[in-house]
Design a protein around this motif. Sequence first.
Motif, PDB file in Angstrom:
ATOM      1  N   UNK A  18       4.476 -49.993   2.035  1.00 53.76           N
ATOM      2  CA  UNK A  18       3.104 -50.017   1.535  1.00 53.76           C
ATOM      3  C   UNK A  18       2.132 -49.408   2.541  1.00 53.76           C
ATOM      4  N   UNK A  19       2.626 -49.117   3.725  1.00 51.67           N
ATOM      5  CA  UNK A  19       1.764 -48.507   4.730  1.00 51.67           C
ATOM      6  C   UNK A  19       2.555 -48.049   5.930  1.00 51.67           C
ATOM      7  N   UNK A  62      -0.289 -34.897  -1.122  1.00 53.80           N
ATOM      8  CA  UNK A  62       0.028 -36.289  -0.818  1.00 53.80           C
ATOM      9  C   UNK A  62      -0.942 -37.235  -1.519  1.00 53.80           C
ATOM     10  N   UNK A  63      -2.215 -36.906  -1.522  1.00 54.46           N
ATOM     11  CA  UNK A  63      -3.200 -37.754  -2.194  1.00 54.46           C
ATOM     12  C   UNK A  63      -2.965 -37.786  -3.701  1.00 54.46           C
ATOM     13  N   UNK A  64      -2.474 -36.679  -4.283  1.00 50.60           N
ATOM     14  CA  UNK A  64      -2.153 -36.647  -5.711  1.00 50.60           C
ATOM     15  C   UNK A  64      -1.005 -37.600  -6.033  1.00 50.60           C
ATOM     16  N   UNK A  65      -0.149 -37.865  -5.044  1.00 52.47           N
ATOM     17  CA  UNK A  65       0.973 -38.795  -5.223  1.00 52.47           C
ATOM     18  C   UNK A  65       0.588 -40.225  -4.857  1.00 52.47           C
ATOM     19  N   UNK A  66      -0.691 -40.448  -4.538  1.00 57.83           N
ATOM     20  CA  UNK A  66      -1.150 -41.789  -4.208  1.00 57.83           C
ATOM     21  C   UNK A  66      -1.000 -42.141  -2.741  1.00 57.83           C
TER      22      UNK A  66
END
Length: 63
Positions: free
Chosen positions: A58-59, A10-14
């Motif tokens: 966005x969140x 997930x972090x790799x996808x931003x």
Amino acid sequence: MWGETLLKEMEARGIIVRAASKSGVAEEAGFAYKDLAAVVDVLHRLDISRRVASLTPIGNIKG
């Protein structure tokens, strides 16, 4: 560790994830949900609803 792998993907996808436990992250992972564009397309084609806008999240806060 499933939760750790999922967090890295997930972090790799931003996508930034903060959770009380890594095991709970899988419950809210993207693959747990339907493709919203596909759902909206079906509703639009069946005249159940009308597509009027496209939004980008966005969140997301769960608690």
